[in-house]
Write a protein that holds these residues in place. Structure first.
Motif, mmCIF file in Angstrom:
data_model
loop_
_atom_site.group_PDB
_atom_site.id
_atom_site.type_symbol
_atom_site.label_atom_id
_atom_site.label_comp_id
_atom_site.label_asym_id
_atom_site.label_seq_id
_atom_site.Cartn_x
_atom_site.Cartn_y
_atom_site.Cartn_z
ATOM 1 N N ARG A 137 2.301 5.682 11.877
ATOM 2 C CA ARG A 137 2.060 6.590 13.102
ATOM 3 C C ARG A 137 2.924 7.111 13.846
ATOM 4 N NH1 ARG A 137 -2.144 5.637 17.910
ATOM 5 N NH2 ARG A 137 -0.159 6.160 18.841
ATOM 6 N N MET A 138 3.499 6.030 14.318
ATOM 7 C CA MET A 138 4.911 6.184 15.215
ATOM 8 C C MET A 138 5.989 7.048 14.420
ATOM 9 S SD MET A 138 5.204 2.850 17.400
ATOM 10 C CE MET A 138 5.319 1.782 16.088
ATOM 11 N N VAL A 139 6.064 6.725 13.107
ATOM 12 C CA VAL A 139 7.325 7.430 12.374
ATOM 13 C C VAL A 139 7.015 9.190 12.346
ATOM 14 C CG1 VAL A 139 7.999 8.081 9.833
ATOM 15 C CG2 VAL A 139 7.748 5.820 10.687
ATOM 16 N N LEU A 178 14.757 5.840 5.404
ATOM 17 C CA LEU A 178 13.823 6.485 4.577
ATOM 18 C C LEU A 178 13.319 7.759 5.135
ATOM 19 C CD1 LEU A 178 11.721 3.004 3.962
ATOM 20 C CD2 LEU A 178 13.292 4.334 2.465
ATOM 21 N N ASP A 179 12.953 8.797 4.642
ATOM 22 C CA ASP A 179 12.457 9.947 5.046
ATOM 23 C C ASP A 179 11.268 10.213 4.902
ATOM 24 O OD1 ASP A 179 12.255 12.591 6.165
ATOM 25 O OD2 ASP A 179 13.613 13.616 4.518
ATOM 26 N N PHE A 180 10.376 10.403 5.690
ATOM 27 C CA PHE A 180 8.965 10.671 5.524
ATOM 28 C C PHE A 180 8.544 12.194 6.119
ATOM 29 C CE2 PHE A 180 9.011 5.969 5.601
ATOM 30 C CZ PHE A 180 8.483 5.843 4.227
ATOM 31 N N SER A 181 9.635 12.939 6.174
ATOM 32 C CA SER A 181 9.232 14.185 6.845
ATOM 33 C C SER A 181 8.101 15.044 5.859
ATOM 34 C CB SER A 181 10.548 15.178 6.859
ATOM 35 O OG SER A 181 11.127 15.273 5.609
ATOM 36 N N ARG A 182 8.103 14.834 4.713
ATOM 37 C CA ARG A 182 7.107 15.828 3.701
ATOM 38 C C ARG A 182 5.547 15.291 4.124
ATOM 39 N NH1 ARG A 182 8.820 10.777 1.362
ATOM 40 N NH2 ARG A 182 7.379 9.469 0.289
ATOM 41 N N MET A 186 0.644 14.914 9.345
ATOM 42 C CA MET A 186 -0.672 14.078 8.955
ATOM 43 C C MET A 186 -0.913 12.913 9.137
ATOM 44 S SD MET A 186 0.422 15.285 4.812
ATOM 45 C CE MET A 186 -1.028 14.653 4.051
ATOM 46 N N GLU A 187 -0.373 12.752 10.665
ATOM 47 C CA GLU A 187 -0.571 11.242 11.150
ATOM 48 C C GLU A 187 -1.990 10.807 11.231
ATOM 49 O OE1 GLU A 187 0.878 14.224 14.393
ATOM 50 O OE2 GLU A 187 1.245 13.740 12.645
ATOM 51 N N GLY A 188 -3.123 11.764 11.138
ATOM 52 C CA GLY A 188 -4.392 11.671 11.223
ATOM 53 C C GLY A 188 -4.997 11.038 10.023
ATOM 54 N N LEU A 193 -1.210 7.188 6.037
ATOM 55 C CA LEU A 193 -0.581 6.226 6.850
ATOM 56 C C LEU A 193 -0.362 4.986 6.057
ATOM 57 C CD1 LEU A 193 -2.143 6.698 10.339
ATOM 58 C CD2 LEU A 193 -0.125 7.304 9.598
ATOM 59 N N ARG A 194 -1.283 4.412 5.158
ATOM 60 C CA ARG A 194 -1.151 3.639 4.182
ATOM 61 C C ARG A 194 -0.137 3.717 3.299
ATOM 62 N NH1 ARG A 194 -0.743 -1.286 4.437
ATOM 63 N NH2 ARG A 194 -2.402 -1.112 5.902
ATOM 64 N N SER A 195 0.082 4.889 2.727
ATOM 65 C CA SER A 195 0.962 5.163 1.832
ATOM 66 C C SER A 195 2.385 4.983 2.147
ATOM 67 C CB SER A 195 0.881 6.372 1.223
ATOM 68 O OG SER A 195 2.029 6.786 0.332
#
Length: 229
Positions: A137-139, A178-182, A186-188, A193-195
């Motif tokens: 979520r913080m990411v 690691l890049d999670f910008s994709r 979608m933080e909700g 979040l689990r992925s």
């Protein structure tokens, strides 16, 4: 100011000369911008060696118990925790946990480096346990890069239950960001979040070589406590 005094003049030099820590992958830590250092957690001294060996200031979120002690001992511990860049958080759940995550997001939005242990607590067995999704979520909320980290042999320097550290050489491996910008926006989504969290844990496991167990470490601790009662 106290952080840099401890890091440059006192604790940093002492740790380097006494424990001779080695660090691999220092070039993987971005020089600027919000970064989450997501590390395994095998000893209480992880929070000493990691921030004091890096060039950038690292802020850790620490349980509130460290800041609420009474008397001289409580004052010394509270001053020390503040001095090494740790922030008090309430891990009791509900709104308190939400406020703690918001504190981490504020550090990141200011462009800082946040150290976090996705497992939520020290490993009781030396294995790597399931990560909590607060890191994900913080990411997404802070649009931060995630740098996986593995701590080595800090559990030998300070085993669980000991008070005085043993002189052992410790190590730190810093993985590639690691890049999670994709997943932006979608933080909700709890599945997202689990992925993200699971992907972070896979990378930590690769760096540390620890056996991964898909169970929360806190669940294991609670089961052990109940059995002993």
């Amino acid at each position: 100011m106290l952080y840099w005094v401890l890091k440059v003049l006192f604790l940093g030099p002492y740790l380097r000369s006494t424990f001779r820590p080695w660090v691999s992958g220092m070039e993987n830590l971005p020089a600027t911008g919000p970064v989450i250092l997501a590390s395994n957690h095998v000893s209480v001294v992880d929070s000493l060696f990691l921030p004091l060996m890096l060039k950038r200031r690292v802020t850790f979120l620490a349980k509130s118990d460290y800041f609420t002690g009474k008397g001289l001992k409580g004052f010394v511990l509270r001053t020390f925790m503040n001095g090494i860049g740790q922030l008090s958080i309430d891990r009791s759940g509900g709104k308190a946990s939400e406020a703690s995550l918001d504190t981490g997001v504020q550090v990141l939005r200011s462009g800082g480096v946040l150290g976090i242990y996705p497992e939520g607590t020290r490993s009781p067995t030396g294995k790597l346990y399931r990560g909590r999704t607060g890191v994900a979520r913080m990411v997404l909320e802070a649009k931060a890069a995630v740098v996986p980290v593995a701590m080595f042999d800090t559990d030998k320097a300070m085993p669980i239950g000991t008070v005085i550290p043993k002189v052992r050489r410790v190590g730190i491996v810093i993985g590639e960001p690691l890049d999670f910008s994709r997943f932006e926006g979608m933080e909700g989504d709890r599945f997202v979040l689990r992925s993200i969290t699971d992907e972070i844990m896979v990378e930590i496991a690769k760096l540390s070589g620890q056996e991964y167990v898909d169970v929360y470490a806190s669940t294991l601790r609670q089961a052990a406590a109940a059995k002993a009662a």
